[in-house]
Design a protein around this motif. Structure first.
Motif, mmCIF file in Angstrom:
data_model
loop_
_atom_site.group_PDB
_atom_site.id
_atom_site.type_symbol
_atom_site.label_atom_id
_atom_site.label_comp_id
_atom_site.label_asym_id
_atom_site.label_seq_id
_atom_site.Cartn_x
_atom_site.Cartn_y
_atom_site.Cartn_z
ATOM 1 N N SER A 161 0.816 -1.214 0.000
ATOM 2 C CA SER A 161 0.000 0.000 0.000
ATOM 3 C C SER A 161 0.850 1.264 0.000
ATOM 4 C CB SER A 161 -0.924 0.012 1.227
ATOM 5 O OG SER A 161 -1.799 -1.077 1.219
ATOM 6 N N ALA A 162 2.023 1.186 0.633
ATOM 7 C CA ALA A 162 2.865 2.373 0.785
ATOM 8 C C ALA A 162 3.611 2.736 -0.497
ATOM 9 C CB ALA A 162 3.871 2.151 1.910
ATOM 10 N N ASN A 163 3.924 1.739 -1.332
ATOM 11 C CA ASN A 163 4.683 2.010 -2.553
ATOM 12 C C ASN A 163 3.860 2.798 -3.567
ATOM 13 O OD1 ASN A 163 6.867 0.648 -1.542
ATOM 14 N ND2 ASN A 163 6.438 -1.262 -2.635
ATOM 15 N N ASP A 164 4.552 3.625 -4.371
ATOM 16 C CA ASP A 164 3.923 4.407 -5.429
ATOM 17 C C ASP A 164 4.330 3.813 -6.778
ATOM 18 O OD1 ASP A 164 2.781 6.458 -3.694
ATOM 19 O OD2 ASP A 164 4.845 7.154 -3.387
ATOM 20 N N THR A 183 4.087 8.766 -10.892
ATOM 21 C CA THR A 183 3.650 7.679 -10.018
ATOM 22 C C THR A 183 2.127 7.727 -9.911
ATOM 23 O OG1 THR A 183 3.906 9.044 -8.016
ATOM 24 C CG2 THR A 183 5.778 7.682 -8.687
ATOM 25 N N GLU A 184 1.507 6.556 -9.780
ATOM 26 C CA GLU A 184 0.053 6.488 -9.701
ATOM 27 C C GLU A 184 -0.478 7.112 -8.418
ATOM 28 O OE1 GLU A 184 -1.050 2.409 -10.117
ATOM 29 O OE2 GLU A 184 -0.832 2.399 -12.305
ATOM 30 N N GLY A 202 6.522 12.792 -3.127
ATOM 31 C CA GLY A 202 7.383 13.303 -4.200
ATOM 32 C C GLY A 202 8.858 13.088 -3.998
ATOM 33 N N LEU A 203 9.231 12.190 -3.086
ATOM 34 C CA LEU A 203 10.646 12.004 -2.752
ATOM 35 C C LEU A 203 10.986 10.521 -2.628
ATOM 36 C CD1 LEU A 203 10.607 14.743 -0.021
ATOM 37 C CD2 LEU A 203 11.982 14.899 -2.100
ATOM 38 N N ASN A 204 12.069 10.112 -3.243
ATOM 39 C CA ASN A 204 12.613 8.757 -3.098
ATOM 40 C C ASN A 204 14.118 8.860 -2.896
ATOM 41 O OD1 ASN A 204 10.348 7.965 -5.645
ATOM 42 N ND2 ASN A 204 10.139 7.116 -3.602
#
Length: 363
Positions: free
Chosen positions: A264-267, A278-279, A285-287
């Motif tokens: 759920s946490a992944n974009d 990203t969906e 907005g940060l990785n």
């Protein structure tokens, strides 16, 4: 001292709340930008005191004087120095020196840190008054960023127990310019009236109220920031925690990640024409400390104003005895309305620092 910030956009803050003036110097600001003084003044006015019943009645014009770095309305590329004169000090409200330490303030810690030689009037260099030159610097950075296609938007996410919608759920193309015209900027229509009533009720109780500000930057390119010590989160948090009353910062879903599984946490990444997007935007907005091109979204907690008229327990710094204090003077029952442009300004300063750092890496 800790009144400096930045490696590529260098800022230095000076002055005290009840001194002759307060100001800032900026080194590294690009040459040739025409300053929109009307918009700069409008942003300064949003932070200024005396704007409504929700703020302190202290009135300051907050008119900046550019001493260098600006000529014929354009930036020259040399260091910008600006000063804002203090015109409405009432030092008598603070007695004849530091004795009774105000709870929630830096009276005690500042007294110890500077061996009793600190300027104690109105909080001195610790005062929220010092955010005026920060907003001035941030307004310049904001205008430069807007020319690069970036816009910064902020609203009151929560005031006391009253909660607004989240920017994480607002499409990035939505026009939120109206927020900058509201005394209490909110997304849900009419919620500002409920919040104002809560602020005025706190004032009647001789108390104060805090909340949460949520901010986003739209239009940023991917690639700003770095891993570890100079991550985008680190740079922005550094600046946000410099704002008096900010006690917590979270990005994207923030502490909600604690209850979210990875699925759920992944974009998920997708193509939108030629652009990688990203969906969802749970990460804000940060990785890896680097912008991914989606809106950068964060929230910061603003504690309730510590200056309240209600009697509180304290100690005397002179006699080292227990005492009680009721704070007099002109104070905000809620700092959130005036803190919005300060958060916007700090965000713009941090983003411009990240932008210039990225440009310095290009060979």
């Amino acid at each position: 001292m800790s009144s400096f910030f930045g490696q590529h956009l260098r800022l230095s803050l000076f002055g005290q709340s009840h001194g002759e003036g307060i100001g800032i110097t900026m080194d590294g600001f690009p040459a040739g930008m025409t300053i929109d003084m009307d918009r700069l003044s409008a942003m300064m006015a949003r932070r200024a005191p005396g704007q409504s019943a929700m703020t302190t009645p202290r009135r300051e014009a907050d008119l900046p004087e550019f001493l260098s770095g600006v000529m014929d309305g354009r930036t020259t590329g040399q260091p910008i120095a600006a000063v804002i004169r203090n015109t409405s000090q009432r030092s008598r409200d603070y007695g004849d020196g530091v004795d009774l330490a105000r709870p929630g303030h830096a009276d005690y810690t500042g007294h110890v840190r500077y061996f009793g030689f600190e300027d104690w009037r109105g909080g001195g260099h610790f005062s929220g008054r010092l955010t005026a030159p920060i907003v001035l610097a941030g307004a310049l950075c904001m205008q430069w960023l807007e020319r690069q296609g970036v816009r910064v938007e902020c609203h009151v996410k929560q005031l006391g127990d009253i909660v607004d919608a989240s920017l994480l759920d607002v499409p990035e193309e939505t026009d939120l310019s109206y927020l900058k015209t509201m005394a209490l900027p909110v997304l849900r229509e009419g919620l500002d009236r409920d919040m104002e009533a809560a602020v005025l009720a706190a004032r009647e109780r001789q108390d104060s109220v805090g909340g949460v500000l949520e901010c986003r930057a739209v239009g940023l390119p991917a690639g700003l920031g770095a891993p570890f010590f100079d991550s985008a989160e680190s740079v922005l948090s550094h600046l946000l925690f410099a704002i008096p009353a900010v006690k917590g910062v979270e990005f994207g879903e923030g502490f909600a990640f604690a209850s979210m599984p990875g699925s759920s946490a992944n974009d998920p990444f997708r193509m939108d024409g030629e652009r990688i997007v990203t969906e969802t935007n749970h990460a804000g907005g940060l990785n890896g400390g680097i912008t991914n091109g989606m809106p950068v979204v964060f929230r910061c907690v603003i504690r309730a104003t510590p200056s309240i008229a209600r009697e509180q327990r304290t100690v005397s710094l002179k006699s080292h005895e227990n005492a009680e204090i009721a704070i007099r003077g002109r104070h905000d029952p809620c700092i959130l309305p005036r803190a919005v442009p300060v958060v916007e300004a700090m965000t713009a300063i941090g983003l411009m620092e990240l932008w210039k750092e990225r440009a310095a890496c290009v060979r």
